[in-house]
Design a protein around this motif. Structure first.
Motif, short mmCIF file in Angstrom:
data_model
loop_
_atom_site.label_atom_id
_atom_site.label_comp_id
_atom_site.label_asym_id
_atom_site.label_seq_id
_atom_site.Cartn_x
_atom_site.Cartn_y
_atom_site.Cartn_z
N ALA A 109 -2.37 -5.08 -2.36
CA ALA A 109 -2.66 -4.69 -0.78
C ALA A 109 -4.09 -4.89 -0.67
O ALA A 109 -4.40 -5.32 0.56
CB ALA A 109 -2.44 -3.10 -0.44
N LEU A 117 0.87 -1.31 -0.09
CA LEU A 117 0.06 -0.07 -0.12
C LEU A 117 0.94 1.26 0.06
O LEU A 117 0.49 2.08 -0.79
CB LEU A 117 -1.03 0.01 1.22
N TRP A 145 -4.36 5.13 0.65
CA TRP A 145 -3.51 5.31 -0.77
C TRP A 145 -3.86 6.57 -1.29
O TRP A 145 -2.88 7.33 -1.87
CB TRP A 145 -4.28 4.30 -1.82
N LEU A 174 -1.66 -1.29 -5.30
CA LEU A 174 -2.98 -1.04 -4.65
C LEU A 174 -3.76 -2.60 -4.77
O LEU A 174 -4.28 -2.92 -3.53
CB LEU A 174 -3.90 -0.11 -5.31
N ALA A 220 -7.70 0.61 2.63
CA ALA A 220 -6.70 0.79 1.80
C ALA A 220 -6.83 2.11 0.80
O ALA A 220 -5.91 2.83 0.74
CB ALA A 220 -6.44 -0.55 0.95
#
Length: 106
Positions: free
Chosen positions: A49, A6, A62, A46, A58
């Protein structure tokens, strides 16, 4: 490892935003390609993650990393002027990102 993915995704968010600025509206092909590569890598990490982390955790982390990173790059390299009061809110954003991590249970 999911948090590392992430963080890497967030850093590539900063990379592609910076390259997009340098592409001058996608008129410079080299920076335009770096922009696309940065987007692809950001989304790749991403996606990695979010195999483990919930999207509700997340995604805001992000975007927060990308936002704070873009601000820092803008101030340092593009001489963007940020008012003092705005820095306070940027600090709050950093605190919120850390708070999401600490309280998420992941």
């Amino acid at each position: 490892m999911d948090w590392l993915y992430l963080i890497i995704a967030g850093l590539f968010e900063v990379v592609w935003a910076t390259m997009m600025k340098l592409s001058a509206g996608f008129t410079r092909w080299d920076y335009s390609l770096y922009t696309i590569l940065g987007i692809m890598l950001s989304f790749f990490f991403l996606a990695r993650a979010t195999k483990v982390l919930p999207l509700s955790i997340a995604y805001p982390v992000w975007t927060g990393i990308g936002a704070v990173g873009a601000i820092i790059i803008g101030v340092i390299f593009f001489k963007d002027g940020i008012p003092f009061l705005t820095w306070i809110f940027i600090g709050l954003l950093i605190i919120c990102i850390i708070g999401i991590k600490v309280t998420s249970g992941h």
